[in-house]
Motif scaffolding. Structure first.
Motif, PDB file in Angstrom:
ATOM      1  N   GLU A   3       0.838  -1.194   0.000  1.00  0.00           N
ATOM      2  CA  GLU A   3       0.000   0.000   0.000  1.00  0.00           C
ATOM      3  C   GLU A   3       0.877   1.250   0.000  1.00  0.00           C
ATOM      4  O   GLU A   3       2.083   1.188   0.250  1.00  0.00           O
ATOM      5  CB  GLU A   3      -0.889   0.029   1.250  1.00  0.00           C
ATOM      6  CG  GLU A   3      -1.958  -1.038   1.284  1.00  0.00           C
ATOM      7  CD  GLU A   3      -2.953  -0.816   2.409  1.00  0.00           C
ATOM      8  OE1 GLU A   3      -4.108  -1.242   2.245  1.00  0.00           O
ATOM      9  OE2 GLU A   3      -2.582  -0.221   3.450  1.00  0.00           O
ATOM     10  N   THR A   4       0.236   2.384  -0.265  1.00  0.00           N
ATOM     11  CA  THR A   4       0.866   3.678  -0.028  1.00  0.00           C
ATOM     12  C   THR A   4       0.408   4.144   1.345  1.00  0.00           C
ATOM     13  O   THR A   4      -0.801   4.290   1.591  1.00  0.00           O
ATOM     14  CB  THR A   4       0.475   4.707  -1.097  1.00  0.00           C
ATOM     15  OG1 THR A   4       0.948   4.253  -2.371  1.00  0.00           O
ATOM     16  CG2 THR A   4       1.087   6.061  -0.787  1.00  0.00           C
ATOM     17  N   VAL A   5       1.368   4.362   2.251  1.00  0.00           N
ATOM     18  CA  VAL A   5       1.066   4.691   3.637  1.00  0.00           C
ATOM     19  C   VAL A   5       1.565   6.096   3.939  1.00  0.00           C
ATOM     20  O   VAL A   5       2.735   6.416   3.686  1.00  0.00           O
ATOM     21  CB  VAL A   5       1.725   3.696   4.609  1.00  0.00           C
ATOM     22  CG1 VAL A   5       1.294   3.998   6.050  1.00  0.00           C
ATOM     23  CG2 VAL A   5       1.381   2.258   4.233  1.00  0.00           C
ATOM     24  N   ALA A  69      -1.198  15.545   1.138  1.00  0.00           N
ATOM     25  CA  ALA A  69      -0.477  14.350   1.596  1.00  0.00           C
ATOM     26  C   ALA A  69      -1.339  13.099   1.519  1.00  0.00           C
ATOM     27  O   ALA A  69      -0.828  11.991   1.358  1.00  0.00           O
ATOM     28  CB  ALA A  69       0.016  14.558   3.022  1.00  0.00           C
ATOM     29  N   LEU A  70      -2.647  13.261   1.619  1.00  0.00           N
ATOM     30  CA  LEU A  70      -3.561  12.113   1.623  1.00  0.00           C
ATOM     31  C   LEU A  70      -3.909  11.606   0.222  1.00  0.00           C
ATOM     32  O   LEU A  70      -4.452  10.511   0.088  1.00  0.00           O
ATOM     33  CB  LEU A  70      -4.853  12.475   2.354  1.00  0.00           C
ATOM     34  CG  LEU A  70      -4.774  12.534   3.890  1.00  0.00           C
ATOM     35  CD1 LEU A  70      -6.046  13.152   4.455  1.00  0.00           C
ATOM     36  CD2 LEU A  70      -4.551  11.141   4.475  1.00  0.00           C
ATOM     37  N   ARG A  71      -3.605  12.364  -0.805  1.00  0.00           N
ATOM     38  CA  ARG A  71      -3.988  11.968  -2.152  1.00  0.00           C
ATOM     39  C   ARG A  71      -3.277  10.676  -2.557  1.00  0.00           C
ATOM     40  O   ARG A  71      -2.055  10.580  -2.514  1.00  0.00           O
ATOM     41  CB  ARG A  71      -3.676  13.068  -3.163  1.00  0.00           C
ATOM     42  CG  ARG A  71      -4.555  14.298  -2.982  1.00  0.00           C
ATOM     43  CD  ARG A  71      -4.424  15.285  -4.121  1.00  0.00           C
ATOM     44  NE  ARG A  71      -5.189  16.495  -3.815  1.00  0.00           N
ATOM     45  CZ  ARG A  71      -4.657  17.674  -3.505  1.00  0.00           C
ATOM     46  NH1 ARG A  71      -3.339  17.803  -3.481  1.00  0.00           N
ATOM     47  NH2 ARG A  71      -5.419  18.722  -3.239  1.00  0.00           N
ATOM     48  N   ASN A 113     -10.903  12.107   1.554  1.00  0.00           N
ATOM     49  CA  ASN A 113      -9.761  11.311   1.070  1.00  0.00           C
ATOM     50  C   ASN A 113      -9.674  10.050   1.924  1.00  0.00           C
ATOM     51  O   ASN A 113      -8.708   9.838   2.651  1.00  0.00           O
ATOM     52  CB  ASN A 113      -8.463  12.118   1.178  1.00  0.00           C
ATOM     53  CG  ASN A 113      -8.463  13.394   0.373  1.00  0.00           C
ATOM     54  OD1 ASN A 113      -8.110  13.393  -0.804  1.00  0.00           O
ATOM     55  ND2 ASN A 113      -8.849  14.494   0.996  1.00  0.00           N
ATOM     56  N   ARG A 114     -10.684   9.215   1.835  1.00  0.00           N
ATOM     57  CA  ARG A 114     -10.812   8.095   2.774  1.00  0.00           C
ATOM     58  C   ARG A 114      -9.774   7.021   2.514  1.00  0.00           C
ATOM     59  O   ARG A 114      -9.366   6.781   1.385  1.00  0.00           O
ATOM     60  CB  ARG A 114     -12.231   7.522   2.707  1.00  0.00           C
ATOM     61  CG  ARG A 114     -13.279   8.577   3.052  1.00  0.00           C
ATOM     62  CD  ARG A 114     -14.691   8.047   3.003  1.00  0.00           C
ATOM     63  NE  ARG A 114     -15.645   9.155   3.033  1.00  0.00           N
ATOM     64  CZ  ARG A 114     -16.952   9.019   3.054  1.00  0.00           C
ATOM     65  NH1 ARG A 114     -17.489   7.805   3.033  1.00  0.00           N
ATOM     66  NH2 ARG A 114     -17.741  10.085   3.083  1.00  0.00           N
TER      67      ARG A 114
END
Length: 371
Positions: A3-5, A69-71, A113-114
């Motif tokens: 994943e991207t964390v 940052a959440l994208r 941005n869930r």
């Protein structure tokens, strides 16, 4: 599955180890960190992060930066926080703004941005005093000390008849007793995480960290972990400063174990919705720890300074019951304490540190926060 964390506060002591663990498991890692001077010094460098980490320098209260940052992120480890029980008692706005408002900003931006899961760092400080047992074997959740005074003979909580209470390993079901602004902040972060995640289709986990130690702590920050503070003093040829009588008991857990716990908490199905203690399951007195570190650093001749005073917000005994973390996270601390101290001592020997402990004590005493 990789994943991207996003790791908020990922350039800090714990954050860097978490990032390395996540990268080793094949994840892509993005860090949001403001690199505050108290932790990172006046001229911070992002070279402390592994080259594969994407870095955004911004404050967690900056909504636009948090949204950026959440994208494209799949999950979040939320570590960004001001840390320090004593300092929180006079820099109340700073701590509450960063810790509570920062967490609120993060979750507002998560609405649009869930992510799959958020793991938030909490603290053993939310317990206040740990769990105790009285002379009849009855568990005591609300142990409290009488008004403290200099050089008193007994620093321990007692029952209504003045009999000593026996400290026990503290489990997650023990009711919080919030004795500092920092403890209050961390509890708010916990509750915000659990309250906000579910209604928006996200999973939440909170980890209550006990005393984390290891190479890489901010040695010049007098409000960081006690082992780093002791190491800074010893490195400068000064005695570790121990409040009360040094017999207060704590649980020290290595940062590598903590990093594993965060990485596992991001993925294990049983962890969802849970709050877990993360500690070694072993308790030691602060005096024992100071002596062991001095030995590891080759500073045996430097005896600790026993202050004989207590700080407002400090508690006597609190150490970790790891039963729930073992059952739901499969977590057991692997790092040996003495070997971990040797690694810490080796790292410290290559560092320089500004000893600011006396200044921090003066700040507390000037405000009547040392009794």
């Amino acid at each position: 599955m990789a994943e991207t964390v996003l790791v908020t506060g990922g350039a800090g002591f714990i954050g860097r180890s978490v990032c390395r663990e996540l990268l080793a498991r094949g994840n892509r890692v993005r860090v949001l960190d403001s690199l505050i001077e108290q932790v990172h010094g006046p001229d911070p460098s992002t070279n402390i992060l592994d080259g594969d980490v994407e870095f955004i320098r911004a404050d967690v209260r900056d909504g636009a930066a948090v949204a950026q940052a959440l994208r494209g992120v799949d999950s979040v480890v939320h570590l960004a926080a001001e840390v320090g029980v004593g300092q929180s008692m006079y820099e109340v706005e700073r701590y509450t703004s960063t810790n509570d408002v920062g967490t609120a900003v993060l979750f507002e931006k998560l609405i649009d941005n869930r992510v799959r899961r958020i793991v938030t760092a909490s603290s053993m400080s939310i317990y206040g005093e740990g769990l105790y047992c009285d002379a009849e074997g009855v568990l005591v959740e609300d142990a409290a000390r009488a008004a403290l005074k200099d050089g008193q003979a007994n620093w321990d909580p007692v029952d209504g008849q003045g009999r000593p209470l026996t400290p026990m390993a503290t489990p997650e079901w023990k009711r919080p007793s919030l004795s500092s602004i920092y403890a209050l902040n961390k509890y708010v972060q916990e509750r915000t995480t659990h309250i906000m995640a579910g209604p928006y289709g996200m999973e939440s986990v909170c980890l209550r960290l006990f005393n984390v130690y290891g190479p890489g702590q901010a040695l010049s920050n007098p409000y960081t972990g006690v082992l780093a503070i002791f190491a800074s003093r010893l490195l400068n040829g000064q005695p570790p400063m121990i409040f009360e009588d040094g017999e207060q008991r704590r649980d020290f857990v290595h940062v590598l174990d903590v990093a594993r716990a965060f990485a596992d908490a991001l993925t294990l199905p049983k962890a969802a919705g849970g709050t877990f203690n993360i500690g070694s399951g072993e308790d030691r007195s602060v005096r024992q720890v100071a002596d062991a570190l001095a030995s590891a650093m080759g500073k045996n001749r430097i005896e600790p300074e026993i202050v004989g005073k207590a700080r407002t917000g400090d508690i006597r005994h609190c150490f970790c019951d790891t039963t729930l973390a073992q059952a739901k996270l499969g977590f057991t601390a692997r790092e040996d304490f003495i070997a971990g101290l040797a690694d810490l001592a080796e790292w410290v020997s290559s560092q320089t540190a500004d000893d600011r402990v006396a200044t921090a004590r003066s700040e507390l005493e000037a405000r009547g926060l040392v009794a």
